[in-house]
Design a protein around this motif. Sequence first.
Motif, PDB file in Angstrom:
ATOM      1  N   TYR A 186      66.820 100.329  41.926  1.00 52.43           N
ATOM      2  CA  TYR A 186      67.381  99.289  42.789  1.00 52.43           C
ATOM      3  C   TYR A 186      66.547  98.009  42.726  1.00 52.43           C
ATOM      4  N   THR A 187      65.207  98.153  42.625  1.00 54.26           N
ATOM      5  CA  THR A 187      64.343  96.978  42.518  1.00 54.26           C
ATOM      6  C   THR A 187      64.605  96.236  41.215  1.00 54.26           C
ATOM      7  N   SER A 188      64.750  96.974  40.121  1.00 54.96           N
ATOM      8  CA  SER A 188      65.056  96.357  38.832  1.00 54.96           C
ATOM      9  C   SER A 188      66.360  95.577  38.889  1.00 54.96           C
ATOM     10  N   LEU A 189      67.380  96.177  39.468  1.00 57.84           N
ATOM     11  CA  LEU A 189      68.675  95.507  39.564  1.00 57.84           C
ATOM     12  C   LEU A 189      68.616  94.307  40.507  1.00 57.84           C
ATOM     13  N   ALA A 190      67.798  94.409  41.562  1.00 59.34           N
ATOM     14  CA  ALA A 190      67.642  93.274  42.476  1.00 59.34           C
ATOM     15  C   ALA A 190      66.987  92.097  41.757  1.00 59.34           C
ATOM     16  N   ILE A 191      65.991  92.378  40.914  1.00 54.40           N
ATOM     17  CA  ILE A 191      65.343  91.317  40.135  1.00 54.40           C
ATOM     18  C   ILE A 191      66.345  90.667  39.189  1.00 54.40           C
ATOM     19  N   ILE A 192      67.157  91.487  38.534  1.00 56.15           N
ATOM     20  CA  ILE A 192      68.153  90.959  37.604  1.00 56.15           C
ATOM     21  C   ILE A 192      69.049  89.940  38.301  1.00 56.15           C
ATOM     22  N   TYR A 193      69.576  90.315  39.444  1.00 54.95           N
ATOM     23  CA  TYR A 193      70.552  89.455  40.097  1.00 54.95           C
ATOM     24  C   TYR A 193      69.902  88.279  40.822  1.00 54.95           C
ATOM     25  N   ALA A 194      68.633  88.419  41.242  1.00 50.90           N
ATOM     26  CA  ALA A 194      67.933  87.286  41.842  1.00 50.90           C
ATOM     27  C   ALA A 194      67.686  86.201  40.791  1.00 50.90           C
ATOM     28  N   VAL A 195      67.216  86.599  39.618  1.00 47.60           N
ATOM     29  CA  VAL A 195      66.995  85.633  38.535  1.00 47.60           C
ATOM     30  C   VAL A 195      68.333  85.092  38.033  1.00 47.60           C
ATOM     31  N   PHE A 196      69.323  85.954  37.963  1.00 44.38           N
ATOM     32  CA  PHE A 196      70.675  85.548  37.573  1.00 44.38           C
ATOM     33  C   PHE A 196      71.171  84.430  38.480  1.00 44.38           C
ATOM     34  N   ALA A 197      70.980  84.596  39.784  1.00 41.86           N
ATOM     35  CA  ALA A 197      71.438  83.595  40.742  1.00 41.86           C
ATOM     36  C   ALA A 197      70.731  82.265  40.533  1.00 41.86           C
ATOM     37  N   THR A 198      69.419  82.314  40.352  1.00 41.15           N
ATOM     38  CA  THR A 198      68.645  81.087  40.169  1.00 41.15           C
ATOM     39  C   THR A 198      69.023  80.361  38.885  1.00 41.15           C
ATOM     40  N   CYS A 199      69.141  81.115  37.801  1.00 38.53           N
ATOM     41  CA  CYS A 199      69.394  80.503  36.496  1.00 38.53           C
ATOM     42  C   CYS A 199      70.820  79.997  36.340  1.00 38.53           C
ATOM     43  N   ASN A 200      71.721  80.423  37.211  1.00 35.48           N
ATOM     44  CA  ASN A 200      73.087  79.905  37.124  1.00 35.48           C
ATOM     45  C   ASN A 200      73.145  78.402  37.361  1.00 35.48           C
ATOM     46  N   TRP A 201      72.163  77.851  38.088  1.00 32.98           N
ATOM     47  CA  TRP A 201      72.133  76.403  38.300  1.00 32.98           C
ATOM     48  C   TRP A 201      71.735  75.675  37.019  1.00 32.98           C
ATOM     49  N   LEU A 202      70.996  76.344  36.145  1.00 34.54           N
ATOM     50  CA  LEU A 202      70.519  75.714  34.917  1.00 34.54           C
ATOM     51  C   LEU A 202      71.441  75.980  33.726  1.00 34.54           C
ATOM     52  N   ALA A 203      72.264  77.028  33.822  1.00 38.88           N
ATOM     53  CA  ALA A 203      73.116  77.398  32.693  1.00 38.88           C
ATOM     54  C   ALA A 203      74.053  76.272  32.246  1.00 38.88           C
ATOM     55  N   PRO A 204      74.733  75.536  33.153  1.00 37.07           N
ATOM     56  CA  PRO A 204      75.592  74.439  32.684  1.00 37.07           C
ATOM     57  C   PRO A 204      74.828  73.368  31.903  1.00 37.07           C
ATOM     58  N   SER A 205      73.575  73.115  32.291  1.00 40.68           N
ATOM     59  CA  SER A 205      72.763  72.141  31.564  1.00 40.68           C
ATOM     60  C   SER A 205      72.471  72.644  30.150  1.00 40.68           C
ATOM     61  N   PHE A 206      72.146  73.912  30.022  1.00 46.64           N
ATOM     62  CA  PHE A 206      71.899  74.510  28.714  1.00 46.64           C
ATOM     63  C   PHE A 206      73.147  74.435  27.842  1.00 46.64           C
ATOM     64  N   ILE A 207      74.290  74.763  28.441  1.00 46.33           N
ATOM     65  CA  ILE A 207      75.542  74.785  27.685  1.00 46.33           C
ATOM     66  C   ILE A 207      75.985  73.378  27.311  1.00 46.33           C
ATOM     67  N   SER A 208      75.657  72.387  28.135  1.00 43.37           N
ATOM     68  CA  SER A 208      76.038  71.013  27.808  1.00 43.37           C
ATOM     69  C   SER A 208      75.375  70.534  26.530  1.00 43.37           C
ATOM     70  N   VAL A 209      74.270  71.170  26.159  1.00 38.86           N
ATOM     71  CA  VAL A 209      73.552  70.801  24.939  1.00 38.86           C
ATOM     72  C   VAL A 209      73.949  71.700  23.776  1.00 38.86           C
ATOM     73  N   THR A 210      74.052  73.019  24.034  1.00 35.46           N
ATOM     74  CA  THR A 210      74.271  73.975  22.943  1.00 35.46           C
ATOM     75  C   THR A 210      75.726  74.362  22.740  1.00 35.46           C
ATOM     76  N   GLY A 211      76.538  74.278  23.790  1.00 36.94           N
ATOM     77  CA  GLY A 211      77.900  74.794  23.726  1.00 36.94           C
ATOM     78  C   GLY A 211      77.947  76.239  24.179  1.00 36.94           C
ATOM     79  N   PRO A 212      79.137  76.767  24.505  1.00 35.92           N
ATOM     80  CA  PRO A 212      79.242  78.123  25.072  1.00 35.92           C
ATOM     81  C   PRO A 212      78.918  79.238  24.093  1.00 35.92           C
ATOM     82  N   ARG A 213      79.195  79.049  22.799  1.00 34.77           N
ATOM     83  CA  ARG A 213      78.970  80.140  21.842  1.00 34.77           C
ATOM     84  C   ARG A 213      77.483  80.453  21.692  1.00 34.77           C
ATOM     85  N   THR A 214      76.658  79.430  21.557  1.00 36.90           N
ATOM     86  CA  THR A 214      75.215  79.647  21.444  1.00 36.90           C
ATOM     87  C   THR A 214      74.653  80.265  22.711  1.00 36.90           C
TER      88      THR A 214
END
Length: 480
Positions: free
Chosen positions: A70-98
Amino acid sequence: MRLLFCKFSFPCALKLRLFKMSFDTRLFNVIVLSCGFMLTFTAFQTMGNIEKTILDSIKEDDKTFTADGYTSLAIIYAVFATCNWLAPSFISVTGPRTAMLTGSCCYVAFIASFLLAQTELLYVVSALVGLGAALIWTGQGMYLTQNSDPDTMSRNAGLFWAIFQCSMFMGNIFVYFMFSGSTIVASTRNMVFWVLTSLALIGTVVLATLRKAPKMMEIGEAEGVSSADKELHIPEPAKDKPLMAAWHALRDSFRLFITWKMMLLSITFFYAGLVLTFYSGVYSASIGFTQAMGSESKKLVGLSGIFIGVGEVVAGALFGILASKTVRFGRDPIVIVGFIVHMFAFCTIFLNLPDDSPFQTTAESGFISASPTLAMIGSLALGFGDACFNTQVYALLGVLYAKDSAPAFALFKFTQSVAAAISFSYSSHIGLYIQLGILVCFLVLGTLTFCIVEFALRRQKKEQRSESDPALVDVSGPDP
């Protein structure tokens, strides 16, 4: 000679044109995308389903290993939540396939780490896969939208979900036959880890073959709907100014998050995260920990995952095939079906399993004699209802935020993963019955808020059509 050449070349050219017309590139892209996700998540979802059970078996053999599933899965989704704010910025440079390819590589690393069975390493790669999840899911939402139009968005969302969720029962069928008896030996664990790592690698290769989406009319333009009243259009990736494009994507994500429709939909997203946690990490483990299920209760962990997958696939395929007919009645009736099915599932689970079943092996019983059959019916209902919600969320976001698909899907996954992280955090401390009570509350709220946004969208489309041509408005029934 020239006449002879024309005589043979004209039919060939006509046949070539007919072939191109009959070959739907966008549909092919969606199928390849779905297959790549199906293979990658056959590995990851199967691992998530068995992680709590299998880590407990490792602890029995290695007393120095203290990692908690449960701790492992909690870490996964906590980081997932945080990085979702940065994902559009990453995709704006690389595109969705990369972005999707990078994310898939993170999943491979996560599953391969189980072969080493080290506590610190498991938590590190859990954080890594949280980053990868933000990239792969935001890229998936954008790529699916790019390959859809107003007439095919619901179909493609249902098709993707049906193929993708085949991962639930493919991996769990393997686990069902691998796990037998009341204990899981080291050789069996390692075999499972190697097979799942190989599947994740194959899925990564499939995603690497994705082709660029063909140019097409924007869904928002076709529907007469623009996201956030046309104020939140994300600029095309600027190769000469990647940092500026990344900043614009991050800024637009924040602006989109505070719009009233997205705020309402966030409650639906939050419920989707809670139920994801429950069926992927808590429910199957609870069945395996309940001794009253019989001497081979561990095999029921895999069987539960199979039935969840069957429910997901059946609902996804059903709403994909019937999308052209159901869309005229709106997306809210399907969500209401999901509400009814999930309410039924929670009632059966409440009666069938003991309150302490999420924590460890228990000899307690629920309010009725433990029934493996009823447990599998609950699994089937969980999967079917989850597909009802997810397919319609994908379809609604693809239409409502066509021009802002990257931040819209990132915010969906952000809210969903925040809920999952919170849920996995309390899953080790709160009994099953309180967890079910939380799920019921957010099920009611999430269904209500989705229906409000769907109704507002239909009303907005009617008003726009009546302004352009009043004769096109049919006041006798729902807008198609």
